[in-house]
Design an enzyme around this catalytic site. Sequence first.
Site, PDB file in Angstrom:
ATOM      1  N   LYS A 219       0.971  -1.283   0.062  1.00 26.65           N
ATOM      2  CA  LYS A 219      -0.004  -0.099   0.186  1.00 26.65           C
ATOM      3  C   LYS A 219       0.880   1.344   0.053  1.00 26.65           C
ATOM      4  O   LYS A 219       0.286   2.293  -0.316  1.00 26.65           O
ATOM      5  CB  LYS A 219      -0.945   0.018   1.391  1.00 26.65           C
ATOM      6  CG  LYS A 219      -1.657  -1.027   1.430  1.00 26.65           C
ATOM      7  CD  LYS A 219      -2.551  -1.102   2.591  1.00 26.65           C
ATOM      8  CE  LYS A 219      -2.576  -2.419   3.301  1.00 26.65           C
ATOM      9  NZ  LYS A 219      -2.937  -2.418   4.619  1.00 26.65           N
ATOM     10  N   GLY A 220       2.273   1.103   0.432  1.00 31.93           N
ATOM     11  CA  GLY A 220       3.051   2.278   0.515  1.00 31.93           C
ATOM     12  C   GLY A 220       2.951   3.063  -0.663  1.00 31.93           C
ATOM     13  O   GLY A 220       3.051   4.336  -0.456  1.00 31.93           O
TER      14      GLY A 220
ATOM     15  N   GLU B 102       7.784   2.502  -6.446  1.00 31.03           N
ATOM     16  CA  GLU B 102       7.708   2.237  -5.023  1.00 31.03           C
ATOM     17  C   GLU B 102       7.888   3.371  -4.108  1.00 31.03           C
ATOM     18  O   GLU B 102       8.394   4.592  -4.610  1.00 31.03           O
ATOM     19  CB  GLU B 102       8.973   1.399  -4.855  1.00 31.03           C
ATOM     20  CG  GLU B 102       9.096   0.110  -4.198  1.00 31.03           C
ATOM     21  CD  GLU B 102       8.019  -0.252  -3.114  1.00 31.03           C
ATOM     22  OE1 GLU B 102       6.937   0.527  -2.696  1.00 31.03           O
ATOM     23  OE2 GLU B 102       8.405  -1.170  -2.302  1.00 31.03           O
ATOM     24  N   ASP B 103       7.603   3.263  -2.681  1.00 31.61           N
ATOM     25  CA  ASP B 103       7.769   4.397  -1.959  1.00 31.61           C
ATOM     26  C   ASP B 103       9.033   4.547  -1.387  1.00 31.61           C
ATOM     27  O   ASP B 103       9.690   5.791  -1.471  1.00 31.61           O
ATOM     28  CB  ASP B 103       6.676   4.162  -0.499  1.00 31.61           C
ATOM     29  CG  ASP B 103       6.671   2.927  -0.245  1.00 31.61           C
ATOM     30  OD1 ASP B 103       7.655   1.888  -0.528  1.00 31.61           O
ATOM     31  OD2 ASP B 103       6.125   2.355   0.554  1.00 31.61           O
TER      32      ASP B 103
ATOM     33  N   ASP C 168      15.101   0.384   0.852  1.00 29.26           N
ATOM     34  CA  ASP C 168      16.021   0.425   1.971  1.00 29.26           C
ATOM     35  C   ASP C 168      16.982  -0.740   1.747  1.00 29.26           C
ATOM     36  O   ASP C 168      18.048  -0.434   1.245  1.00 29.26           O
ATOM     37  CB  ASP C 168      15.100   0.017   3.303  1.00 29.26           C
ATOM     38  CG  ASP C 168      15.919  -0.051   4.580  1.00 29.26           C
ATOM     39  OD1 ASP C 168      16.870   0.436   4.405  1.00 29.26           O
ATOM     40  OD2 ASP C 168      15.247  -0.310   5.483  1.00 29.26           O
TER      41      ASP C 168
ATOM     42  N   LYS D  23      16.804   4.967   0.610  1.00 31.47           N
ATOM     43  CA  LYS D  23      17.531   4.859   1.994  1.00 31.47           C
ATOM     44  C   LYS D  23      18.903   4.206   1.503  1.00 31.47           C
ATOM     45  O   LYS D  23      18.495   2.847   1.696  1.00 31.47           O
ATOM     46  CB  LYS D  23      16.679   4.205   2.644  1.00 31.47           C
ATOM     47  CG  LYS D  23      16.439   4.939   4.191  1.00 31.47           C
ATOM     48  CD  LYS D  23      15.365   3.909   4.987  1.00 31.47           C
ATOM     49  CE  LYS D  23      15.201   4.606   6.338  1.00 31.47           C
ATOM     50  NZ  LYS D  23      14.056   3.432   6.872  1.00 31.47           N
TER      51      LYS D  23
ATOM     52  N   PHE E 146      13.578   5.871  10.333  1.00 28.01           N
ATOM     53  CA  PHE E 146      12.353   5.205   9.879  1.00 28.01           C
ATOM     54  C   PHE E 146      11.270   6.122   9.748  1.00 28.01           C
ATOM     55  O   PHE E 146      11.088   7.014  10.549  1.00 28.01           O
ATOM     56  CB  PHE E 146      11.901   4.218  11.070  1.00 28.01           C
ATOM     57  CG  PHE E 146      10.744   3.325  10.634  1.00 28.01           C
ATOM     58  CD1 PHE E 146      11.067   2.248   9.822  1.00 28.01           C
ATOM     59  CD2 PHE E 146       9.407   3.840  10.798  1.00 28.01           C
ATOM     60  CE1 PHE E 146      10.025   1.620   9.129  1.00 28.01           C
ATOM     61  CE2 PHE E 146       8.630   3.030  10.374  1.00 28.01           C
ATOM     62  CZ  PHE E 146       8.737   2.016   9.524  1.00 28.01           C
TER      63      PHE E 146
ATOM     64  N   ASP F 140       3.979   3.436   6.272  1.00 28.22           N
ATOM     65  CA  ASP F 140       3.211   3.203   7.633  1.00 28.22           C
ATOM     66  C   ASP F 140       4.005   2.652   8.800  1.00 28.22           C
ATOM     67  O   ASP F 140       5.215   2.276   8.378  1.00 28.22           O
ATOM     68  CB  ASP F 140       2.281   2.145   7.453  1.00 28.22           C
ATOM     69  CG  ASP F 140       2.705   0.909   7.122  1.00 28.22           C
ATOM     70  OD1 ASP F 140       3.564   0.521   6.434  1.00 28.22           O
ATOM     71  OD2 ASP F 140       2.410  -0.093   7.823  1.00 28.22           O
TER      72      ASP F 140
ATOM     73  N   ARG G 199      -0.338   6.587   7.584  1.00 28.49           N
ATOM     74  CA  ARG G 199       0.015   6.517   6.179  1.00 28.49           C
ATOM     75  C   ARG G 199      -0.912   7.992   5.495  1.00 28.49           C
ATOM     76  O   ARG G 199      -0.365   8.080   4.411  1.00 28.49           O
ATOM     77  CB  ARG G 199      -0.885   5.400   5.484  1.00 28.49           C
ATOM     78  CG  ARG G 199      -0.130   3.803   5.763  1.00 28.49           C
ATOM     79  CD  ARG G 199      -0.915   2.933   4.528  1.00 28.49           C
ATOM     80  NE  ARG G 199      -0.496   1.749   4.956  1.00 28.49           N
ATOM     81  CZ  ARG G 199       0.604   0.813   4.614  1.00 28.49           C
ATOM     82  NH1 ARG G 199       1.232   1.465   3.941  1.00 28.49           N
ATOM     83  NH2 ARG G 199       0.483  -0.258   4.962  1.00 28.49           N
TER      84      ARG G 199
END
Length: 189
Positions: free
Chosen positions: A46-47, A108-109, A112, A140, A161, A168, A174
């Site tokens: 959902k990001g 993509e959000d 990492d 990141k 973070f 989220d 979110r």
Amino acid sequence: MQQTLPPGIERVLVTAEEIADANRRMAEAIARDYAGRSLVLIGVLKGALFVTADLARALAEVPGGPTDVQLDFIAVSSYGNAHRSSGEVRLTQDTTHAIEGRHVLIVEDIVDNGHTLHYLRAMLGNRQPASLRVAVLLDKPYHRAVDVPIDYVGLTCPDEFVVGYGLDYQERYRTLPYLAKLRPEVLPA
Ligand code: IMP
Ligand code: MG
């Protein structure tokens, strides 16, 4: 102006305006690269819900871009602890349309350790798209475990973070319009 932050939020890291600028910059680069082509954006739920929607609209505002832009979504879940994914990524929802022969851009959000995008690139790459690239709002780069090529990056994220704008922590935060740092006491040690 003093802003009241929700409980658990320490401070705003990236404002809504800065996010919009990053989306516009990515849209300009994407529009140049896919000019005259038909493009499928695949958002990772959902990001990446908000970045996919905003990037798609920013792309529509750039003259001379793709001939048309279609939207599809996939969902993945990954094991690991509450704030870092593991190498075990699992597809929980597939696209609604086949991508064979299509120009595909995964949206993509955040990247990492890289496992999620590595998995998605391999899985979607197996389906014979005409081309496959990746756009990520936040990079990141500090804890990369697998080297995954990223074609479009919105912003480099501090080694924190972050939540908000789709991201989220345990399904919370979110819907914040900005990206924010969580109070460390909220995260498990
Ligand atoms: P990777 O597999 O470690 O590259 O991470 C990708 C996924 O981990 C993202 O799609 C997010 O769901 C999650 N993630 C990584 N860093 C953060 C963060 O700072 N905030 C929220 N989610 C994150
Ligand atoms: Mg995600």
